[in-house]
Design a protein around this motif. Structure first.
Motif, PDB file in Angstrom:
ATOM      1  N   LEU A 208       0.826  -1.210   0.000  1.00  0.00           N
ATOM      2  CA  LEU A 208       0.000   0.000   0.000  1.00  0.00           C
ATOM      3  C   LEU A 208       0.859   1.258   0.000  1.00  0.00           C
ATOM      4  O   LEU A 208       0.547   2.247  -0.681  1.00  0.00           O
ATOM      5  CB  LEU A 208      -0.937  -0.002   1.213  1.00  0.00           C
ATOM      6  N   THR A 209       1.934   1.223   0.750  1.00  0.00           N
ATOM      7  CA  THR A 209       2.859   2.364   0.742  1.00  0.00           C
ATOM      8  C   THR A 209       3.446   2.560  -0.651  1.00  0.00           C
ATOM      9  O   THR A 209       3.524   3.681  -1.169  1.00  0.00           O
ATOM     10  CB  THR A 209       3.987   2.143   1.758  1.00  0.00           C
ATOM     11  N   THR A 210       3.827   1.444  -1.259  1.00  0.00           N
ATOM     12  CA  THR A 210       4.368   1.501  -2.619  1.00  0.00           C
ATOM     13  C   THR A 210       3.334   2.032  -3.600  1.00  0.00           C
ATOM     14  O   THR A 210       3.670   2.792  -4.515  1.00  0.00           O
ATOM     15  CB  THR A 210       4.818   0.093  -3.054  1.00  0.00           C
ATOM     16  N   LEU A 211       2.070   1.650  -3.408  1.00  0.00           N
ATOM     17  CA  LEU A 211       1.012   2.106  -4.305  1.00  0.00           C
ATOM     18  C   LEU A 211       0.869   3.624  -4.269  1.00  0.00           C
ATOM     19  O   LEU A 211       0.909   4.280  -5.317  1.00  0.00           O
ATOM     20  CB  LEU A 211      -0.311   1.442  -3.912  1.00  0.00           C
TER      21      LEU A 211
ATOM     22  N   GLY B 165       4.129   5.331  -5.215  1.00  0.00           N
ATOM     23  CA  GLY B 165       4.394   5.059  -6.627  1.00  0.00           C
ATOM     24  C   GLY B 165       3.513   5.870  -7.557  1.00  0.00           C
ATOM     25  O   GLY B 165       3.985   6.382  -8.586  1.00  0.00           O
ATOM     26  N   VAL B 166       2.222   5.995  -7.219  1.00  0.00           N
ATOM     27  CA  VAL B 166       1.325   6.799  -8.053  1.00  0.00           C
ATOM     28  C   VAL B 166       1.766   8.259  -8.050  1.00  0.00           C
ATOM     29  O   VAL B 166       1.768   8.922  -9.093  1.00  0.00           O
ATOM     30  CB  VAL B 166      -0.132   6.668  -7.564  1.00  0.00           C
ATOM     31  N   PHE B 167       2.160   8.774  -6.883  1.00  0.00           N
ATOM     32  CA  PHE B 167       2.644  10.163  -6.811  1.00  0.00           C
ATOM     33  C   PHE B 167       3.893  10.349  -7.663  1.00  0.00           C
ATOM     34  O   PHE B 167       3.999  11.297  -8.451  1.00  0.00           O
ATOM     35  CB  PHE B 167       2.952  10.526  -5.349  1.00  0.00           C
ATOM     36  N   ASP B 168       4.862   9.424  -7.517  1.00  0.00           N
ATOM     37  CA  ASP B 168       6.093   9.513  -8.304  1.00  0.00           C
ATOM     38  C   ASP B 168       5.807   9.394  -9.794  1.00  0.00           C
ATOM     39  O   ASP B 168       6.416  10.090 -10.614  1.00  0.00           O
ATOM     40  CB  ASP B 168       7.072   8.417  -7.875  1.00  0.00           C
TER      41      ASP B 168
ATOM     42  N   PHE C 176      -2.047  -0.682 -11.295  1.00  0.00           N
ATOM     43  CA  PHE C 176      -1.206  -0.135 -10.222  1.00  0.00           C
ATOM     44  C   PHE C 176      -1.390  -0.933  -8.934  1.00  0.00           C
ATOM     45  O   PHE C 176      -0.418  -1.238  -8.233  1.00  0.00           O
ATOM     46  CB  PHE C 176      -1.557   1.334  -9.972  1.00  0.00           C
ATOM     47  N   VAL C 177      -2.647  -1.259  -8.613  1.00  0.00           N
ATOM     48  CA  VAL C 177      -2.917  -2.022  -7.389  1.00  0.00           C
ATOM     49  C   VAL C 177      -2.260  -3.391  -7.460  1.00  0.00           C
ATOM     50  O   VAL C 177      -1.599  -3.838  -6.505  1.00  0.00           O
ATOM     51  CB  VAL C 177      -4.443  -2.158  -7.176  1.00  0.00           C
ATOM     52  N   TRP C 178      -2.414  -4.072  -8.591  1.00  0.00           N
ATOM     53  CA  TRP C 178      -1.803  -5.392  -8.748  1.00  0.00           C
ATOM     54  C   TRP C 178      -0.286  -5.317  -8.637  1.00  0.00           C
ATOM     55  O   TRP C 178       0.344  -6.120  -7.940  1.00  0.00           O
ATOM     56  CB  TRP C 178      -2.203  -5.984 -10.097  1.00  0.00           C
ATOM     57  N   PHE C 179       0.313  -4.382  -9.341  1.00  0.00           N
ATOM     58  CA  PHE C 179       1.772  -4.276  -9.339  1.00  0.00           C
ATOM     59  C   PHE C 179       2.288  -3.931  -7.941  1.00  0.00           C
ATOM     60  O   PHE C 179       3.343  -4.411  -7.530  1.00  0.00           O
ATOM     61  CB  PHE C 179       2.221  -3.217 -10.346  1.00  0.00           C
TER      62      PHE C 179
ATOM     63  N   GLY D 266       4.997  -5.761  -4.994  1.00  0.00           N
ATOM     64  CA  GLY D 266       5.573  -5.246  -3.750  1.00  0.00           C
ATOM     65  C   GLY D 266       5.856  -6.355  -2.751  1.00  0.00           C
ATOM     66  O   GLY D 266       6.859  -6.316  -2.025  1.00  0.00           O
ATOM     67  N   THR D 267       4.976  -7.349  -2.701  1.00  0.00           N
ATOM     68  CA  THR D 267       5.220  -8.498  -1.820  1.00  0.00           C
ATOM     69  C   THR D 267       6.497  -9.221  -2.219  1.00  0.00           C
ATOM     70  O   THR D 267       7.319  -9.603  -1.362  1.00  0.00           O
ATOM     71  CB  THR D 267       4.019  -9.465  -1.871  1.00  0.00           C
ATOM     72  N   ALA D 268       6.698  -9.422  -3.522  1.00  0.00           N
ATOM     73  CA  ALA D 268       7.916 -10.089  -3.998  1.00  0.00           C
ATOM     74  C   ALA D 268       9.161  -9.301  -3.621  1.00  0.00           C
ATOM     75  O   ALA D 268      10.160  -9.870  -3.142  1.00  0.00           O
ATOM     76  CB  ALA D 268       7.841 -10.275  -5.515  1.00  0.00           C
ATOM     77  N   ILE D 269       9.133  -7.981  -3.816  1.00  0.00           N
ATOM     78  CA  ILE D 269      10.289  -7.150  -3.485  1.00  0.00           C
ATOM     79  C   ILE D 269      10.558  -7.177  -1.981  1.00  0.00           C
ATOM     80  O   ILE D 269      11.712  -7.298  -1.536  1.00  0.00           O
ATOM     81  CB  ILE D 269      10.064  -5.705  -3.980  1.00  0.00           C
ATOM     82  N   ASP D 270       9.504  -7.072  -1.173  1.00  0.00           N
ATOM     83  CA  ASP D 270       9.675  -7.074   0.281  1.00  0.00           C
ATOM     84  C   ASP D 270      10.236  -8.405   0.764  1.00  0.00           C
ATOM     85  O   ASP D 270      11.088  -8.443   1.674  1.00  0.00           O
ATOM     86  CB  ASP D 270       8.337  -6.788   0.954  1.00  0.00           C
TER      87      ASP D 270
END
Length: 554
Positions: A311-314, A317-320, A395-398, A403-407
């Protein structure tokens, strides 16, 4: 003012095998696709070499073109939606109402549009950019570290965001406008009538529709190629058998010929059966099933994945993404003889230019399909449904899945199991890290079923759209042999090109096929601008176009 063109006669056969079809389009498209299949299967090395040379030339010479036309599609769609005069126009007559509910409409659009690619790339693309992206090439961030997560999502969202979906929307919007407001045939050539008039009834119009069919075949083949490899990976994960893969002397594992044949036979066999049932039955039911399974899988990752990280990434990420869009949307890197400049140009060719070509090649299929299911909606509603909502879902899926994979990799839990897996296997590898034993097995089955339904929905929709274009926009029932032919042809194109040079060969052919249709799409955008402008002038004078009253929706 002269009235707009409301009739576009296209000669179709009135008897024989091609009854109801524009033979110039149907036969020529079949000859071109058939020749490609024979070439790839009979002379795989020659095909790979020629495709590689053309692909390198296009990526090096038309990089500016692909970047700028994508920006044009985005700006045009947003402008038409925001302007009151165009945004409230209805895609149809004044009393027309949408044929499908919002849920079914969005489900069909999402399933046909990008569902397969999302399953593959929601994990794979953030993971790749997490390791390498333009910032790491320029030395601004370090790959595979926490400081590189934001940059990874800037580019993931760029390639799957609103600019990308605009390629679909511009085709769908133009076709729906000219078909449902002007009464023209639901085929690609109709969208160019404001520029070329009745000339679109003849050879020029035939050429436009042929370009659309060939681009559709190659664009869908790219998606089916990615999806079939992931499908094989899923079958292997659930224990179908080691025969799905071959292992080279150096230990490299690749999909076996038998694995390709079996996966394509299952996918195309089911898609052909679904196509025979039409949009209102098989495709609608499958699309609704896709959406339900997708939401179930997403909720699983919300419940058991790295939810806070995602969720933080979402949101970040959308802002960036939005902040970087003006620069990234128009940025073109070219080789300048330096190590950094050449690396940036190579990265952009392999990712951004490839993606823009892929979305363009997919656009005639998805655009016409969107038009087919969007009668009665306003321009603003269409743009919102075809651009903003699907992009946000991506965006939500990614963010949640990727994000789970990266974490899991950052925290050391995965210990490289996800990062070291192949692109097609990363989602299944992540499930194996999160879950153990039977639960991982059961969820892998769910993913395999979801992937199969997405692939079938994409393929059967493509077959119906190809036949609609070849039949001069006739949406009625098509002869079964033509549906079977295109279902078989799609399978052979994917299988032949994979055997000729793997997924890279499909990618090369797709980039080449997208180029001529990108010009058609630019002309469609210009024609749409002209038509809406002149129709707005007619509305002020109370004029009508044939039976379609030129008024705004209430």
């Amino acid at each position: 003012m002269k009235p707009p063109l409301t009739e576009l006669p296209i000669r179709v056969a009135d008897s024989g095998f091609y009854r109801g079809f524009a033979k110039d389009v149907a036969v020529t498209a079949k000859v071109i696709v058939g020749a490609l299949i024979l070439w790839a299967i009979a002379f795989p090395e020659h095909a790979a070499a020629i495709l590689g040379a053309f692909n390198a030339f296009i990526l090096a010479s038309f990089n500016y073109w692909y970047v700028y036309v994508t920006a044009f599609f985005f700006l045009l769609c947003v402008g038409l939606a925001l302007l009151p005069a165009s945004g409230r126009l209805k895609l149809g007559r004044e009393g027309d109402r949408p044929e499908f509910s919002n849920f079914s409409w969005f489900s069909m659009m999402f399933g046909a549009g990008i569902g397969v690619g999302m399953l593959t790339f929601a994990t794979a693309e953030p993971m790749y950019h997490f390791a390498k992206n333009p910032s790491t090439i320029m030395g601004l961030t370090e790959g595979s570290t926490a400081g590189n997560v934001r940059e990874a999502y800037v580019w993931s969202f760029t390639h799957w965001g609103i600019a990308a979906w605009s390629a679909y929307a511009i085709v769908g919007l133009a076709l729906a406008y000219f078909c449902y407001r002007r009464g023209l045939p639901l085929t690609i050539r109709s969208a160019l009538t404001p520029l070329f008039g009745r000339a679109m009834s003849g050879p020029l119009g035939h050429a436009v529709d042929i370009f659309a069919v060939v681009a559709t075949v190659l664009g869908v083949s790219q998606t089916l190629g990615f999806g079939s490899e992931q499908f094989v990976s899923g079958l292997w994960r659930i224990g179908v058998g080691d025969w799905l893969y071959t292992v080279a002397a150096d230990g490299t594992k690749s999909t076996s010929a038998m694995g390709i044949v079996v996966s394509l036979a299952v996918i195309m066999g089911l898609s052909t059966l679904s196509a025979l049932s039409g949009v209102g039955k098989g495709i609608k039911w499958l699309s609704n099933l896709n959406m339900v399974l997708s939401l179930f899988l997403l909720l699983f990752f919300v419940a058991l994945g790295s939810t806070w990280f995602g969720l933080t990434t979402l949101f970040v990420g959308v802002f960036d993404y939005l902040a970087s869009m003006p620069g990234n949307l128009f940025a073109v890197w070219v080789e300048d003889g330096t190590e950094t400049g050449d690396a940036l140009a190579a990265w952009q060719r392999g990712w951004t230019i490839f993606y823009w070509a892929w979305w363009i090649a997919f656009a005639p299929f998805v655009g016409l399909f969107l038009a087919r299911i969007s009668k009665g909606r306003t321009v603003r509603e269409f743009v919102l449904g075809a651009i903003i909502i699907p992009a946000f879902m991506c965006f939500v899926w990614f963010a949640i899945v990727g994000g789970t994979a990266i974490d899991l990799e950052l925290s050391g839990v995965a210990q490289g199991a996800i990062a070291e897996a192949g692109q097609a296997d990363q989602l299944f590898a992540m499930l194996g890290v999160i879950l153990n034993g039977p639960l991982a097995y059961l969820l892998s089955i769910v993913v395999v079923v979801l992937l199969l339904t997405f692939l079938v929905t994409t393929a059967d929709s493509a077959v119906l759209i190809i036949n609609t274009i070849a039949a001069a926009g006739d949406e009625g029932p098509k002869s079964r042999p033509h549906i079977v032919f295109w279902g078989t042809a799609l399978a052979l194109v994917v299988g032949g090109l994979i055997m000729a040079g793997g997924l890279g060969a499909i990618q090369m052919a797709m980039v080449i096929g997208a180029l001529p249709f990108s010009l058609v799409m630019v002309l469609m955008g210009l024609a749409l601008i002209k038509a809406i402008w002149r129709d707005s002038l007619r509305m002020r004078q109370g004029l009508v176009a044939s039976e379609v009253v030129l008024t705004a929706a209430e």
